[in-house]
Motif scaffolding. Structure first.
Motif, mmCIF file in Angstrom:
data_model
loop_
_atom_site.group_PDB
_atom_site.id
_atom_site.type_symbol
_atom_site.label_atom_id
_atom_site.label_comp_id
_atom_site.label_asym_id
_atom_site.label_seq_id
_atom_site.Cartn_x
_atom_site.Cartn_y
_atom_site.Cartn_z
ATOM 1 N N PRO A 66 0.801 -1.237 0.000
ATOM 2 C CA PRO A 66 0.000 0.000 0.000
ATOM 3 C C PRO A 66 0.832 1.285 0.000
ATOM 4 O O PRO A 66 0.372 2.322 -0.474
ATOM 5 N N ASP A 67 2.067 1.207 0.488
ATOM 6 C CA ASP A 67 2.926 2.396 0.532
ATOM 7 C C ASP A 67 3.294 2.914 -0.856
ATOM 8 O O ASP A 67 3.667 4.076 -0.997
ATOM 9 N N VAL A 68 3.202 2.056 -1.898
ATOM 10 C CA VAL A 68 3.577 2.506 -3.238
ATOM 11 C C VAL A 68 2.367 2.986 -4.042
ATOM 12 O O VAL A 68 2.521 3.412 -5.181
ATOM 13 N N VAL A 69 1.214 2.938 -3.450
ATOM 14 C CA VAL A 69 0.009 3.401 -4.149
ATOM 15 C C VAL A 69 -0.077 4.918 -3.972
ATOM 16 O O VAL A 69 -0.406 5.427 -2.909
ATOM 17 N N ASP A 70 0.249 5.619 -5.037
ATOM 18 C CA ASP A 70 0.229 7.085 -5.047
ATOM 19 C C ASP A 70 -0.697 7.516 -6.175
ATOM 20 O O ASP A 70 -0.362 7.344 -7.353
ATOM 21 N N PRO A 71 -1.852 8.068 -5.836
ATOM 22 C CA PRO A 71 -2.797 8.471 -6.881
ATOM 23 C C PRO A 71 -2.215 9.471 -7.872
ATOM 24 O O PRO A 71 -2.687 9.575 -9.002
ATOM 25 N N ASP A 72 -1.165 10.179 -7.462
ATOM 26 C CA ASP A 72 -0.539 11.148 -8.348
ATOM 27 C C ASP A 72 0.538 10.525 -9.232
ATOM 28 O O ASP A 72 1.101 11.211 -10.090
ATOM 29 N N ASP A 73 0.851 9.245 -9.018
ATOM 30 C CA ASP A 73 1.881 8.584 -9.815
ATOM 31 C C ASP A 73 1.465 7.140 -10.139
ATOM 32 O O ASP A 73 2.158 6.179 -9.808
ATOM 33 N N VAL A 74 0.349 7.008 -10.814
ATOM 34 C CA VAL A 74 -0.168 5.701 -11.201
ATOM 35 C C VAL A 74 0.784 5.016 -12.175
ATOM 36 O O VAL A 74 0.944 3.789 -12.150
ATOM 37 N N GLU A 75 1.449 5.786 -13.002
ATOM 38 C CA GLU A 75 2.375 5.215 -13.988
ATOM 39 C C GLU A 75 3.485 4.405 -13.332
ATOM 40 O O GLU A 75 3.873 3.353 -13.840
ATOM 41 N N MET A 76 3.991 4.881 -12.202
ATOM 42 C CA MET A 76 5.045 4.145 -11.512
ATOM 43 C C MET A 76 4.522 2.774 -11.060
ATOM 44 O O MET A 76 5.185 1.753 -11.234
ATOM 45 N N LEU A 77 3.332 2.744 -10.516
ATOM 46 C CA LEU A 77 2.741 1.483 -10.071
ATOM 47 C C LEU A 77 2.524 0.549 -11.252
ATOM 48 O O LEU A 77 2.823 -0.644 -11.182
ATOM 49 N N GLU A 78 2.036 1.093 -12.354
ATOM 50 C CA GLU A 78 1.848 0.288 -13.570
ATOM 51 C C GLU A 78 3.173 -0.308 -14.033
ATOM 52 O O GLU A 78 3.245 -1.491 -14.402
ATOM 53 N N ASP A 79 4.238 0.501 -14.002
ATOM 54 C CA ASP A 79 5.561 0.024 -14.416
ATOM 55 C C ASP A 79 6.065 -1.089 -13.494
ATOM 56 O O ASP A 79 6.657 -2.071 -13.955
ATOM 57 N N LEU A 80 5.838 -0.935 -12.191
ATOM 58 C CA LEU A 80 6.264 -1.965 -11.241
ATOM 59 C C LEU A 80 5.526 -3.279 -11.488
ATOM 60 O O LEU A 80 6.121 -4.358 -11.447
ATOM 61 N N ILE A 81 4.236 -3.191 -11.765
ATOM 62 C CA ILE A 81 3.434 -4.396 -12.029
ATOM 63 C C ILE A 81 3.906 -5.058 -13.320
ATOM 64 O O ILE A 81 4.134 -6.268 -13.368
ATOM 65 N N LEU A 82 4.069 -4.256 -14.380
ATOM 66 C CA LEU A 82 4.552 -4.816 -15.651
ATOM 67 C C LEU A 82 5.913 -5.477 -15.497
ATOM 68 O O LEU A 82 6.152 -6.558 -16.038
ATOM 69 N N SER A 83 6.791 -4.842 -14.763
ATOM 70 C CA SER A 83 8.131 -5.375 -14.560
ATOM 71 C C SER A 83 8.075 -6.732 -13.856
ATOM 72 O O SER A 83 8.722 -7.698 -14.282
ATOM 73 N N ALA A 84 7.297 -6.820 -12.794
ATOM 74 C CA ALA A 84 7.192 -8.081 -12.048
ATOM 75 C C ALA A 84 6.541 -9.170 -12.889
ATOM 76 O O ALA A 84 6.998 -10.317 -12.907
ATOM 77 N N VAL A 85 5.478 -8.842 -13.612
ATOM 78 C CA VAL A 85 4.783 -9.828 -14.435
ATOM 79 C C VAL A 85 5.677 -10.314 -15.576
ATOM 80 O O VAL A 85 5.789 -11.519 -15.830
ATOM 81 N N ASN A 86 6.326 -9.389 -16.264
ATOM 82 C CA ASN A 86 7.193 -9.782 -17.378
ATOM 83 C C ASN A 86 8.373 -10.630 -16.916
ATOM 84 O O ASN A 86 8.751 -11.590 -17.586
ATOM 85 N N GLU A 87 8.946 -10.302 -15.767
ATOM 86 C CA GLU A 87 10.043 -11.108 -15.238
ATOM 87 C C GLU A 87 9.540 -12.493 -14.836
ATOM 88 O O GLU A 87 10.224 -13.498 -15.049
ATOM 89 N N ALA A 88 8.350 -12.569 -14.272
ATOM 90 C CA ALA A 88 7.775 -13.865 -13.900
ATOM 91 C C ALA A 88 7.560 -14.735 -15.142
ATOM 92 O O ALA A 88 7.877 -15.931 -15.134
ATOM 93 N N ILE A 89 7.058 -14.148 -16.205
ATOM 94 C CA ILE A 89 6.851 -14.894 -17.452
ATOM 95 C C ILE A 89 8.195 -15.350 -18.024
ATOM 96 O O ILE A 89 8.338 -16.499 -18.460
#
Length: 113
Positions: A66-89
């Motif tokens: 929850p500490d990384v959820v920043d409504p003013d920086d949704v792009e950062m959260l999206e990038d973190l999710i994409l990075s983790a998912v792509n590395e997992a794949i």
């Protein structure tokens, strides 16, 4: 040409070749089933996002700190999710390729079975 043999095959007959292929196919199917049951866990952002993926490349779990959820920086959260998912794949693909490479002795079977 000798009956049941092929030139340049060192006397190997077709029946032996088919039996070996069937055995390898069964081994590959068992290996695929085993790999499909495994899971891999990847994180990004120093653990801010965690993804658990199956060998089938199905996302089983997604955790976001929850500490990384920043409504003013949704792009950062999206990038973190994409990075983790792509590395997992990528890791799931690598796990599969390594296991199948051991089974086939490094022969590229490319979807043959």
């Amino acid at each position: 040409m000798a009956r049941g043999g092929f030139p340049g095959m060192g006397g190997m007959n077709m029946n032996n070749l088919v039996k070996q292929a069937q055995k390898m196919q069964k081994q590959m199917a068992a290996m695929q089933e085993e790999l499909n049951e495994k899971t891999l866990e990847m994180t990004s952002g120093g653990g801010a996002v965690k993804v658990v993926i199956s060998g089938k490349k199905e996302i089983k779990e997604l955790k976001i700190n929850p500490d990384v959820v920043d409504p003013d920086d949704v792009e950062m959260l999206e990038d973190l999710i994409l990075s983790a998912v792509n590395e997992a794949i990528r890791q799931a693909d690598e796990m599969y390729n390594n296991a199948m490479g051991k089974l086939t002795g490094g022969m590229g079977m490319g979807g043959m079975f």
